[in-house]
Write an enzyme that holds these catalytic residues in place. Sequence first.
Site, PDB file in Angstrom:
ATOM      1  CB  SER A  78       7.119  15.542   3.988  1.00  9.07           C
ATOM      2  OG  SER A  78       5.734  15.662   3.880  1.00  9.07           O
ATOM      3  N   GLY A  79       9.157  14.380   6.250  1.00 11.81           N
ATOM      4  CA  GLY A  79      10.468  13.778   6.470  1.00 11.81           C
ATOM      5  C   GLY A  79      11.227  14.346   7.643  1.00 11.81           C
ATOM      6  CG  HIS A 108       5.969  10.997   1.761  1.00 14.94           C
ATOM      7  ND1 HIS A 108       5.928  10.975   3.149  1.00 14.94           N
ATOM      8  CD2 HIS A 108       5.955  12.315   1.423  1.00 14.94           C
ATOM      9  CE1 HIS A 108       5.886  12.215   3.602  1.00 14.94           C
ATOM     10  NE2 HIS A 108       5.906  13.037   2.593  1.00 14.94           N
ATOM     11  N   GLY A 151       6.208  20.406   2.792  1.00 14.24           N
ATOM     12  CA  GLY A 151       7.601  20.838   2.894  1.00 14.24           C
ATOM     13  C   GLY A 151       8.234  20.432   4.199  1.00 14.24           C
ATOM     14  CG  ASP A 174       6.085   8.007   4.861  1.00 10.51           C
ATOM     15  OD1 ASP A 174       7.045   7.930   4.071  1.00 10.51           O
ATOM     16  OD2 ASP A 174       5.342   9.005   4.957  1.00 10.51           O
TER      17      ASP A 174
END
Length: 266
Positions: free
Chosen positions: A213-214, A72, A211, A118
């Site tokens: 994320s990932g 995402h 922020g 994801d």
Amino acid sequence: MKFVILALFVAGAYGCGMPTFPPVITRVVGGDDVRENSWPWQVSLQYQSGSNFYHTCGGTLISNQWVLTAAHCIGSRTYRVYLGKHNLRDSNEPGSLAISPAKIIVHEEWDSYRIRNDIALIKLSTPVIFSDAIMAACLPDSGDILPHDAPCYVTGWGRLWTGGPIADILQQALLPVVSHSACSRYDWWGSLVTTDMVCAGGDGQLASCNGDSGGPLNCQNPDGSWDVYGVVSFGSSLGCNYPKKPSVFTRVSAYIPWINDVMTTN
């Protein structure tokens, strides 16, 4: 054979998941500035707007040329990967460097509606040389499941609180793992959480935030090395620190065959 090839990517003077300057970890739930270079696999994924680049997501260096992040986080923008960062506002940090992607591979079954698969991989345009500031995290064994309450740490430059500012200094926070049976209760995440995900936190005190994320959920092995056990995927729309709504991560150990296949065919 693929697992042997993957191991060779991270072999050398700097073993995976073993920072020269180990993180200062505690059993206290709360976000803190990290010790500099203590999470040397953490990267900042940045997008271009005009002549500048801005932090959008985290990521994890897993070899000298591959970064793991969330599907995402990837769109149609121009990206760069900033490695060896501590303070996002400092453009002259020793040992840090920005590299453009050569390829970005999003999982072919990424489902943004149901938030499934994801996960994405970024191949750097040039391999990095490992240093005190830049090295790879280890990957967990395929299928590994951590027990309930296992102490793991989320790291990132995400918002310091719901609606708050993005952090300048890399942050770390203790997020104990929540078992799937607990996380999938009807008053927690219910059926939205699959067995290919892992939950952590959810006590109303701390969680990952926008922020982050990932970025990685870092979990320590008995030998002291650190695995990237999860990739920050989603949290509650009601706020970053909402009770019974732990942070949800893509469980990396469920995707080891996919990771190895992408890395060996690209």
